[in-house]
Design a protein around this motif. Structure first.
Motif, PDB file in Angstrom:
ATOM      1  N   LYS A  10      -6.535  -8.686   6.989  1.00 44.51           N
ATOM      2  CA  LYS A  10      -7.088  -9.423   6.602  1.00 44.51           C
ATOM      3  C   LYS A  10      -7.565  -9.107   5.212  1.00 44.51           C
ATOM      4  N   LYS A  11      -8.701  -9.135   4.721  1.00 44.61           N
ATOM      5  CA  LYS A  11      -8.818  -9.099   3.206  1.00 44.61           C
ATOM      6  C   LYS A  11      -8.816  -8.095   2.186  1.00 44.61           C
ATOM      7  N   ASN A  12      -9.493  -7.215   2.881  1.00 45.37           N
ATOM      8  CA  ASN A  12      -9.006  -5.443   2.463  1.00 45.37           C
ATOM      9  C   ASN A  12      -8.916  -5.168   3.149  1.00 45.37           C
ATOM     10  N   GLN A  13      -8.067  -4.117   2.631  1.00 44.56           N
ATOM     11  CA  GLN A  13      -6.971  -3.452   3.265  1.00 44.56           C
ATOM     12  C   GLN A  13      -7.147  -1.809   2.480  1.00 44.56           C
ATOM     13  N   PRO A  14      -7.977  -0.502   2.769  1.00 39.39           N
ATOM     14  CA  PRO A  14      -7.984   0.260   1.813  1.00 39.39           C
ATOM     15  C   PRO A  14      -6.929   1.322   2.270  1.00 39.39           C
ATOM     16  N   VAL A  15      -6.527   0.950   3.236  1.00 43.57           N
ATOM     17  CA  VAL A  15      -5.007   2.176   3.259  1.00 43.57           C
ATOM     18  C   VAL A  15      -4.088   1.951   2.119  1.00 43.57           C
ATOM     19  N   TRP A  16      -3.975   0.339   2.512  1.00 44.90           N
ATOM     20  CA  TRP A  16      -2.495  -0.563   1.526  1.00 44.90           C
ATOM     21  C   TRP A  16      -3.154   0.042   0.376  1.00 44.90           C
ATOM     22  N   LYS A  17      -4.700  -0.033  -0.096  1.00 41.69           N
ATOM     23  CA  LYS A  17      -5.360   0.313  -1.489  1.00 41.69           C
ATOM     24  C   LYS A  17      -4.534   1.153  -2.593  1.00 41.69           C
ATOM     25  N   GLY A  18      -4.550   2.245  -1.318  1.00 41.43           N
ATOM     26  CA  GLY A  18      -3.906   3.388  -1.575  1.00 41.43           C
ATOM     27  C   GLY A  18      -2.537   3.641  -2.839  1.00 41.43           C
ATOM     28  N   THR A  19      -1.900   3.389  -1.517  1.00 39.57           N
ATOM     29  CA  THR A  19      -0.156   2.795  -1.908  1.00 39.57           C
ATOM     30  C   THR A  19      -0.343   1.949  -2.844  1.00 39.57           C
ATOM     31  N   ALA A  20      -0.316   0.167  -3.080  1.00 40.69           N
ATOM     32  CA  ALA A  20      -0.750  -0.326  -4.068  1.00 40.69           C
ATOM     33  C   ALA A  20      -1.019   0.669  -5.527  1.00 40.69           C
ATOM     34  N   ARG A  21      -1.930   1.349  -5.831  1.00 37.26           N
ATOM     35  CA  ARG A  21      -2.423   2.163  -6.590  1.00 37.26           C
ATOM     36  C   ARG A  21      -0.727   2.888  -6.780  1.00 37.26           C
ATOM     37  N   PHE A  22      -0.034   3.557  -5.962  1.00 39.34           N
ATOM     38  CA  PHE A  22       1.106   4.665  -6.334  1.00 39.34           C
ATOM     39  C   PHE A  22       1.930   3.170  -6.711  1.00 39.34           C
ATOM     40  N   LEU A  23       2.041   2.514  -6.065  1.00 40.96           N
ATOM     41  CA  LEU A  23       3.450   1.373  -6.458  1.00 40.96           C
ATOM     42  C   LEU A  23       3.340   0.680  -7.891  1.00 40.96           C
ATOM     43  N   LYS A  24       2.263   0.504  -8.517  1.00 45.06           N
ATOM     44  CA  LYS A  24       2.294   0.113  -9.920  1.00 45.06           C
ATOM     45  C   LYS A  24       2.376   1.062 -10.432  1.00 45.06           C
ATOM     46  N   LEU A  25       2.436   2.328 -10.423  1.00 39.63           N
ATOM     47  CA  LEU A  25       3.355   3.410 -11.615  1.00 39.63           C
ATOM     48  C   LEU A  25       4.476   3.484 -11.523  1.00 39.63           C
ATOM     49  N   PHE A  26       5.087   1.471 -10.785  1.00 38.69           N
ATOM     50  CA  PHE A  26       6.704   1.825 -10.959  1.00 38.69           C
ATOM     51  C   PHE A  26       7.317   0.753 -11.399  1.00 38.69           C
ATOM     52  N   PHE A  27       5.751  -0.427 -11.283  1.00 42.01           N
ATOM     53  CA  PHE A  27       6.453  -1.536 -11.377  1.00 42.01           C
ATOM     54  C   PHE A  27       5.334  -2.179 -12.073  1.00 42.01           C
ATOM     55  N   LYS A  28       5.582  -2.606 -13.315  1.00 38.78           N
ATOM     56  CA  LYS A  28       4.691  -2.756 -14.437  1.00 38.78           C
ATOM     57  C   LYS A  28       4.371  -4.201 -14.349  1.00 38.78           C
ATOM     58  N   LYS A  29       2.715  -4.178 -13.983  1.00 37.48           N
ATOM     59  CA  LYS A  29       2.267  -5.436 -14.035  1.00 37.48           C
ATOM     60  C   LYS A  29       3.055  -6.816 -15.509  1.00 37.48           C
ATOM     61  N   PRO A  30       2.971  -7.792 -14.854  1.00 39.79           N
ATOM     62  CA  PRO A  30       3.490  -8.799 -14.935  1.00 39.79           C
ATOM     63  C   PRO A  30       3.498  -9.176 -16.817  1.00 39.79           C
ATOM     64  N   LYS A  31       3.438 -10.778 -17.375  1.00 43.47           N
ATOM     65  CA  LYS A  31       2.288 -10.911 -17.972  1.00 43.47           C
ATOM     66  C   LYS A  31       2.506 -12.206 -17.345  1.00 43.47           C
TER      67      LYS A  31
END
Length: 247
Positions: A10-31
C-alpha cells in the motif's frame, strides 16, 4: 481475500510513518537533484544499492513513492533472514569475518522483517519464481507506486562505480507493456552516502532500445552506463547553474 489484502503493498502506511519520522533524526536528507523535474508515480527506478542504508534513504527521501525489489529470504522467518544476512550479505557482499557476521546477522534479523515490510519490499527471486516478482510489481505499478530496482551485480560486494547490471528490470518493462500496452518510463538514479547526494536522471523507455535492436543484456548495460554517468557528472561534480533541484 483477507490474506490477499494483508499481502498488498500500500502507498499509505500510517504505522511506518511514525518509524520514518524517527529514522529521519539519524539519516539526514540528501541533496536531491532531479534532472527531469517532477517524477511520475508509475515508473521503474533503477538505482545503486549503496550498501545497507541506500534502500532506507530512498524510502525516506526520494521524491516519489517507491517499492523496492529485495532478496526474498529477508521477508521470511527469523532463521531465513539470519542465514541470508550472515552468509550472503555480511560475508559474501560486505566481506566481514564469520564471527562479526554472526553477531550482526543475529541482531539485524530480529527487526529486519519489520523494516522490509515498512519499505514496501517486493520479494525478488532468481529462479522460476521470478514470475511472482513480476506479478507483484505489476500490482504495485497499477496502484501508482513506482518500482525501485537495484540491478547491480553485488556478488563480490558493492562498488562506487558499478560493473554490471542484471536484466530483471528490463523483463518488467517488457512484461508491463505486453500486458497493458503501456510503455512506462525507466529512470536511472544514483545515491552517494558519503557525499549525501541523490541524482535522478532522464527517463527512457523499453521501446527506445528495442527499436535500436538491443537485447535485454545490452539494455541493462546501457542503464549501468547511465547510472555511472550520474555518479561522475552530477554526484561528484557540482550541478550546472540552473539545474533542477529539490533542496
Amino acid at each position: 481475500m483477507k490474506q490477499k489484502d494483508q499481502n498488498k503493498i500500500k502507498k499509505n502506511q500510517p504505522v511506518w510513518k511514525g518509524t520514518a519520522r524517527f529514522l529521519k533524526l539519524f539519516f539526514k536528507k540528501p541533496k536531491i537533484v532531479s534532472l527531469s523535474g517532477d517524477l511520475p508515480q508509475k515508473a521503474i527506478y533503477v538505482a545503486n544499492h549503496e550498501a545497507m542504508f541506500g534502500p532506507l534513504v530512498y524510502n525516506l527521501y526520494m521524491p516519489a513513492t517507491v517499492a523496492p525489489w529485495g532478496a526474498y529470504p529477508m521477508l521470511g522467518k527469523w532463521k531465513q533472514r539470519y542465514r541470508y544476512l550472515k552468509d550472503v550479505y555480511f560475508i559474501q557482499k560486505r566481506h566481514k569475518n564469520k564471527f562479526v557476521a554472526t553477531i550482526l546477522a543475529a541482531f539485524e534479523a530480529c527487526f529486519s522483517g519489520w523494516f522490509y515490510k515498512g519499505l514496501r519490499v517486493i520479494p525478488s527471486y532468481n529462479d522460476q519464481r521470478f514470475i511472482a516478482t513480476l506479478h507483484k510489481s505489476m500490482q504495485v505499478l497499477d496502484n501508482d507506486i513506482g518500482v525501485l530496482v537495484f540491478p547491480e551485480n553485488s556478488n563480490e560486494g558493492y562498488h562506487e562505480k558499478m560493473t554490471e547490471f542484471f536484466a530483471g528490470f528490463v523483463y518488467l518493462a517488457k512484461y508491463y507493456r505486453k500486458r497493458h500496452g503501456e510503455d512506462i518510463p525507466i529512470y536511472p538514479v544514483y545515491y552517494h552516502s558519503k557525499l549525501n547526494k541523490m541524482v535522478i536522471g532522464y527517463p527512457s523507455y523499453y521501446s527506445d532500445y528495442e527499436e535500436r535492436g538491443l537485447d535485454r543484456k545490452q539494455i541493462a548495460a546501457e542503464f549501468c552506463r547511465q547510472v555511472n554517468e550520474l555518479l561522475q557528472d552530477h554526484v561528484k561534480n557540482s550541478p550546472a547553474e540552473g539545474e533542477p533541484q529539490d533542496e
